[in-house]
Design an enzyme around this catalytic site. Sequence first.
Site, PDB file in Angstrom:
ATOM      1  N   GLU A 176      -6.299  -8.185  -0.882  1.00  9.88           N
ATOM      2  CA  GLU A 176      -6.837  -8.238   0.477  1.00  9.88           C
ATOM      3  C   GLU A 176      -8.332  -7.986   0.371  1.00  9.88           C
ATOM      4  O   GLU A 176      -8.747  -6.904  -0.035  1.00  9.88           O
ATOM      5  CB  GLU A 176      -6.191  -7.168   1.382  1.00  9.88           C
ATOM      6  CG  GLU A 176      -4.702  -7.354   1.588  1.00  9.88           C
ATOM      7  CD  GLU A 176      -4.077  -6.328   2.534  1.00  9.88           C
ATOM      8  OE1 GLU A 176      -4.826  -5.601   3.226  1.00  9.88           O
ATOM      9  OE2 GLU A 176      -2.842  -6.244   2.561  1.00  9.88           O
ATOM     10  N   GLU A 221       0.810  -1.222   0.000  1.00  4.91           N
ATOM     11  CA  GLU A 221       0.000   0.000   0.000  1.00  4.91           C
ATOM     12  C   GLU A 221       0.846   1.277   0.000  1.00  4.91           C
ATOM     13  O   GLU A 221       0.815   2.062   0.951  1.00  4.91           O
ATOM     14  CB  GLU A 221      -0.976  -0.022   1.191  1.00  4.91           C
ATOM     15  CG  GLU A 221      -1.962  -1.163   1.107  1.00  4.91           C
ATOM     16  CD  GLU A 221      -2.956  -1.201   2.280  1.00  4.91           C
ATOM     17  OE1 GLU A 221      -2.773  -0.454   3.258  1.00  4.91           O
ATOM     18  OE2 GLU A 221      -3.919  -1.982   2.205  1.00  4.91           O
TER      19      GLU A 221
END
Length: 649
Positions: A291, A142
């Site tokens: 995810e 991220e």
Amino acid sequence: MYLGADYYPEHWEKERWPIDAELMQKAGINVVRLAEFAWSKLEPEDNVHDFKWLDEVMDVLNKRGVKVILSTPTAAPPSWLINKHPHILPLLKNGQRMAFGARRHYCITNRTYYYYSERIIRKLAEHYKNDPQVIGWQIDNEFGGPKCYCDNCKKEFQHWLKLKYKTLENLNQSWGNAFWSHDYTSWEEIPLPIVDYHNPTFDLDFRRFFSDMTLKYSNMQIRILKSITPDKFITHNFMGLFPQLNYYKLAEKYDFVSWDNYPEKLENKFHIGLAHDIMRGLKKKNFWVMEERVSYIIREDIIIPTLPPGQMRLWTYQCYAHGAEAVVYFRWRACSFGIEQFDSGILGHDGTDKSISYREAAQMGSEIRRIGPQFEGSKVVSPAAIVYDYDNVWVNYAYQERPMYNYPDEMLRFYKAIRKRGINVDMVKSTDELSKYKAIIAPLMYIVTDEAADNIKRYVEKGGIFIAGFRFGIKDTHSNMVKSVLPGKLEKLFGLSIHTWDNLREKKVEVKDTEGNIYQADTFADLITPKEAKPIARYNSNWYTGHTAVAVNTFGKGRAYYVGCGLPQGFYDRFIEKILPGLALESIKVPDEVEIATRGKKGKRFVFVMNFSAKPSRIFLKKKYTELIKGERLEEKIDLGPFEVLILM
Ligand SMILES: [Zn+2]
């Protein structure tokens, strides 16, 4: 087809690993992501590497047929490294150095950090280069901050500006530094944007710079991995609508995009759909979800309740419906320690197979094994697209008119109206080839470059339908207001001009369309003076009366619409129905809580029908369909259970 879990074996005693692997196999989990934050276990001391534990757990997983995506662990530099080189920690805007203790605690331009990152990545890649169990890499985790304001970042920023502007005179002029006596007399004087109330051009350039520095760091990792393991894929876990990086540029060198999807509310189905579509649009190809939320989360500002049975499966199918090739659940087992100890996993803290999430993952595992190959590799084909580009995202986040509206909400008005009719939507850049689309929509497109203007003009001339939202073309590429009559470069295309506008935050303004429907305008109003254009709706309150609110102009073989203000959803629904006839899936009628999305391959079409409601719903089919999951023939009136999913063929 892969169905996976994010697995952190370093959080568990190794006697547990075979039980986890067995439960994964039983549930149909056939891939895991490993080592994402495991730097301190992979390199416990400076240049002392230990991959033995990772080899061991991978052997255990391999016996159960579970493949591996390895992460480079660079999102969490270990304590010994920070202790040795504290300047790796970012200097925050308030002048304080970030302390060790969370994650993503590194300055993106720090050369020392490059050195240590390169070394651990090289070691990992060399160790696993001949291991077929490792199918690919996820780089870091991220990307996106925190932004650093250290001296090195300042030097890099000054260098970046020098390359871009060549001369100080050019920079001073482009930034408008005559304002408030901001002219610089040397490159070294240029600060970082520490104050909140600064020049919008400065702000935009700093955003571009930070994005470019992230890209540079990511490219360093890609270069190493591609040179040592050319046969393994490389991806990164993006974050949907996250606005801080130019995701198009970042995605260029990855084999495919993957992203982290944490949907919050059932009623936000279009919001999540939009994020999926942005992710698909980055490389114009199918993506992975790396995810995917399984159930409840409690963190400082987020409280998400336990998902009732069926909801996790529904959200998983929504990923596939929008173009996911694989879904990886976050996380395999709820962790008993650390900041995420209140996050759920497929397994709860107790590690048993009794959780709702495990049952549902196992159901997904068996369904995907059975039906996945049928739609694997199929494409999302969209007749309409929304323009989404990061300069426009960024100028909308900068100071100025920001509190009045936000970029995703303005996209969602049009997006919802199209999606409700079962029509797929792509996300595109304004400079992309547009000819394959029936309609292109551009909400809040402040910046219209020369290249974009020519592209849009060509598209409409040849028969395209272009729809602009309010505030179109008000800025140049330096985030300065244009000095021409609005809508600037495309005045002729729209056949109208705009000399006056207003924000409607605290005003009630009525709009009446040519059919007599009355709407309450909101958010912002461009007051349109039509020339060749024909009014579709006019303002109908106080001094706005007489001005046009929505107009259309015929240009070449196509049409250009200008929607000058925010309007209730009903307006957009009617508007889209009228201007895009014949595109909707007429053979299936669904109520608002049901989403339809389609994928297709080799002449076959898969229609995903998803009930985003905890209550039963009902749809109507005007022709016979075969339903893929249950293998039934369906026609006419069909009752859907709560969260039910059908895949119609
Ligand atoms: Zn820095």
